[in-house]
Design an enzyme around this catalytic site. Structure first.
Site, mmCIF file in Angstrom:
data_model
loop_
_atom_site.group_PDB
_atom_site.id
_atom_site.type_symbol
_atom_site.label_atom_id
_atom_site.label_comp_id
_atom_site.label_asym_id
_atom_site.label_seq_id
_atom_site.Cartn_x
_atom_site.Cartn_y
_atom_site.Cartn_z
ATOM 1 N N HIS A 127 0.913 -1.233 -0.154
ATOM 2 C CA HIS A 127 -0.005 -0.170 -0.153
ATOM 3 C C HIS A 127 0.894 1.205 0.081
ATOM 4 C CE1 HIS A 127 -2.845 2.876 1.913
ATOM 5 N NE2 HIS A 127 -3.837 2.203 1.565
ATOM 6 N N ASP A 203 3.113 -4.251 7.916
ATOM 7 C CA ASP A 203 1.805 -3.438 7.839
ATOM 8 C C ASP A 203 0.785 -4.536 7.784
ATOM 9 O OD1 ASP A 203 -0.373 -2.373 6.843
ATOM 10 O OD2 ASP A 203 0.485 -1.469 5.007
ATOM 11 N N GLN A 206 -4.483 -5.015 7.153
ATOM 12 C CA GLN A 206 -5.498 -6.009 6.695
ATOM 13 C C GLN A 206 -5.455 -7.427 7.321
ATOM 14 O OE1 GLN A 206 -7.891 -5.193 4.538
ATOM 15 N NE2 GLN A 206 -7.162 -3.443 3.803
ATOM 16 N N LYS A 229 -10.473 -0.644 10.665
ATOM 17 C CA LYS A 229 -10.837 -1.511 9.887
ATOM 18 C C LYS A 229 -11.161 -3.023 10.650
ATOM 19 C CE LYS A 229 -7.464 -0.164 6.425
ATOM 20 N NZ LYS A 229 -7.804 0.365 5.345
ATOM 21 N N CYS A 369 -4.899 2.252 -3.634
ATOM 22 C CA CYS A 369 -3.556 2.923 -2.988
ATOM 23 C C CYS A 369 -2.377 2.017 -3.152
ATOM 24 C CB CYS A 369 -3.576 3.179 -1.519
ATOM 25 S SG CYS A 369 -4.935 4.635 -1.394
HETATM 26 N N1 7TS Z 1 -1.605 -0.685 4.602
HETATM 27 C C1 7TS Z 1 -2.754 -1.456 3.977
HETATM 28 C C2 7TS Z 1 -2.348 -2.721 3.615
HETATM 29 C C3 7TS Z 1 -3.985 -0.854 3.859
HETATM 30 O O1 7TS Z 1 -4.883 -1.606 3.495
HETATM 31 C C4 7TS Z 1 -4.227 0.475 4.249
HETATM 32 C C5 7TS Z 1 -5.607 1.064 3.808
HETATM 33 C C6 7TS Z 1 -3.348 1.213 4.863
HETATM 34 C C7 7TS Z 1 -2.174 0.654 4.989
HETATM 35 C C8 7TS Z 1 -3.557 2.611 5.377
HETATM 36 O O2 7TS Z 1 -4.293 2.616 6.317
HETATM 37 P P1 7TS Z 1 -4.963 3.841 7.095
HETATM 38 O O3 7TS Z 1 -5.731 3.391 8.009
HETATM 39 O O4 7TS Z 1 -3.674 4.354 7.617
HETATM 40 O O5 7TS Z 1 -5.376 4.785 6.007
HETATM 41 N N2 7TS Z 1 -6.279 0.462 2.866
HETATM 42 C C9 7TS Z 1 -7.312 0.834 2.239
HETATM 43 C C10 7TS Z 1 -7.916 0.190 1.134
HETATM 44 O O6 7TS Z 1 -7.750 -0.813 0.907
HETATM 45 N N3 7TS Z 1 -8.982 0.989 1.067
HETATM 46 O O7 7TS Z 1 -9.073 2.198 1.344
HETATM 47 C C11 7TS Z 1 -8.062 2.172 2.407
#
Ligand code: 7TS
Length: 411
Positions: A127, A203, A206, A229, A369
């Site tokens: 990501h 990371d 997910q 999430k 992303c």
């Molecule tokens: N890493 C992964 C694997 C992710 O899926 C996401 C967000 C992030 C980092 C960033 O997370 P945040 O909470 O800091 O924004 N992924 C997604 C997605 O798949 N669709 O919208 C956000």
């Protein structure tokens, strides 16, 4: 004491007020939990209760409601620590989200440890949150980035791992791809990285919401994830790292709460975890995350994972029958989490997402992303359906019939 509940999606749905909504006259079929999950009433009510009954700045007041706020916030940290099997709540740093947790490592550990000529190893499926911070650090200190490639099934090519780890200071890798659904073999990769003298950042954005995660068993050095999430609110995330590593790192942001003693020209730092938490924290959000962890714990993460495996197996079977579909990522639910990306021969992903929305179905279309991954797959965008505890197999049927209707529009 948290009571155990079986994972019956129908019963779980009743916990989520938003799932009672109708969209365009149809029941909402929410298939975008990889972007953000829905929130059970218990999380919403817990946050509401904080604002109504004991809203106060924690760690400061000596009066009753400030002490209540401190106790609730710190108890949430303890529950998060138990949830991921951290050795101590001192290893759980609250951040805003995964992105901020990774940037904390970049600014604190990265700037102190990555030097000109050092190598940082990433993967093609990261990501942007676990890519751009390392691009910025590499530019700043003149380090080099290199990448583990993926094969045509969306799996990391690890045959050359030992060779690719030579001279690497940090391996930063996603536990589960948000686009491909691929679950990476973190334990084995972390062992190889450690043999080569590299630290490992995972990371887990997910992974923590969808499977049991034991940070000690995985053997990573840093592990980042987001509350929103995993049934929790936005505005709260976590960086876990081993205590000795966190002790050795300089602060990230400076300000209130993170200090022990401040003089005009210098300051000393608070104990862990507060050394990394400058300013008034996201109190309601932290407490809400604690409630989300309790909520998920009632089911048990093994059950959450096996529920999603059932959905992935069923969705793979049904989606494969759709003419003109290309599904990305591994087919085997053993190594595929609850997010499935696909494209259709004649319909742009955005058009498909718009058309199925008319049927009340929420899926994400775009690059998710992960633009370098899109380049590798040779597409500009995909449609992604992602699942969680509240999804039922008949929602997969709705998706498939929504796709078929869209295909008729474009036929
Ligand atoms: N890493 C992964 C694997 C992710 O899926 C996401 C967000 C992030 C980092 C960033 O997370 P945040 O909470 O800091 O924004 N992924 C997604 C997605 O798949 N669709 O919208 C956000």
């Amino acid at each position: 004491m948290i009571q155990t509940r079986t994972l019956n999606a129908e019963a779980a749905r009743a916990d989520f007020p938003i799932l009672g909504r109708r969209i365009n006259g149809k029941p909402l079929v929410y298939l975008d939990s990889a972007a953000t999950s829905q929130k059970p009433a218990v999380v919403i009510d817990t946050m509401d209760d904080y604002y109504r009954r004991y809203n106060a700045n924690p760690h400061r007041g000596v009066y009753a409601i400030s002490e209540e706020a401190t106790a609730a916030y710190e108890s949430a940290r303890q529950r998060v620590a138990t949830f991921i099997n951290a050795a101590s709540p001192k290893e759980v740093i609250f951040t805003r989200n995964t992105t901020e947790a990774i940037n904390l490592v970049r600014y604190s550990w990265g700037r102190a440890n990555i030097r000109s000529g050092d190598r940082i190893l990433l993967t093609e499926m990261e990501h942007h949150s676990n890519l751009v911070p390392w691009q910025l650090l590499a530019q700043e200190v003149n380090a080099t980035l290199s990448f583990l490639c993926i094969d045509d099934d969306g799996l990391l090519e690890l045959e050359q791992l030992d060779r690719q780890l030579e001279g690497v200071r940090l391996l930063a890798i996603t536990h589960q791809s948000n686009t491909l659904g691929t679950i990476n073999p973190i334990k084995a990769v972390a062992e190889a990285a450690h043999r080569a003298g590299a630290l490992v950042l995972v990371d887990g954005a997910q992974a923590v919401p969808h499977m049991p995660v034991d940070v000690q068993e995985l053997g990573a050095d840093f592990y980042a994830f987001s509350g929103h999430k995993m049934c929790g609110p936005t505005g709260i995330g976590v960086l876990w790292a081993r205590r000795s590593l966190l002790e050795s790192m300089p602060p990230f942001l400076g300000g209130g709460d993170m200090i022990r003693r401040v003089r005009l020209n210098e300051a000393t730092w608070n104990d862990l975890p507060w050394k990394f938490e400058a300013g008034t924290p996201s109190v309601a959000e932290g407490i809400g995350l604690g409630a989300a962890v309790d909520y998920l714990t009632q089911f048990g993460m093994d059950r959450v994972r096996s529920h999603e495996r059932t959905l992935v197996d069923y969705a793979m079977e049904k989606l494969q029958e759709v003419p003109g579909i290309t599904i990305y990522g591994p087919r085997d639910s053993e190594i595929h989490g609850g997010a499935i990306s696909f494209t259709l021969a004649n319909i742009h992903p955005h058009d498909l997402a718009t058309l199925v929305d008319r049927e009340g179905i929420a899926v994400r279309a775009g690059h998710h992303c992960t633009q370098p991954l899109m380049d590798r797959l040779g597409v500009a965008a995909t449609t992604r359906a992602s699942f969680y505890i509240y999804n039922r197999v008949d929602e997969v049927d709705h998706l498939v019939s929504g796709i078929q209707k869209a295909q008729k529009v474009f036929a």
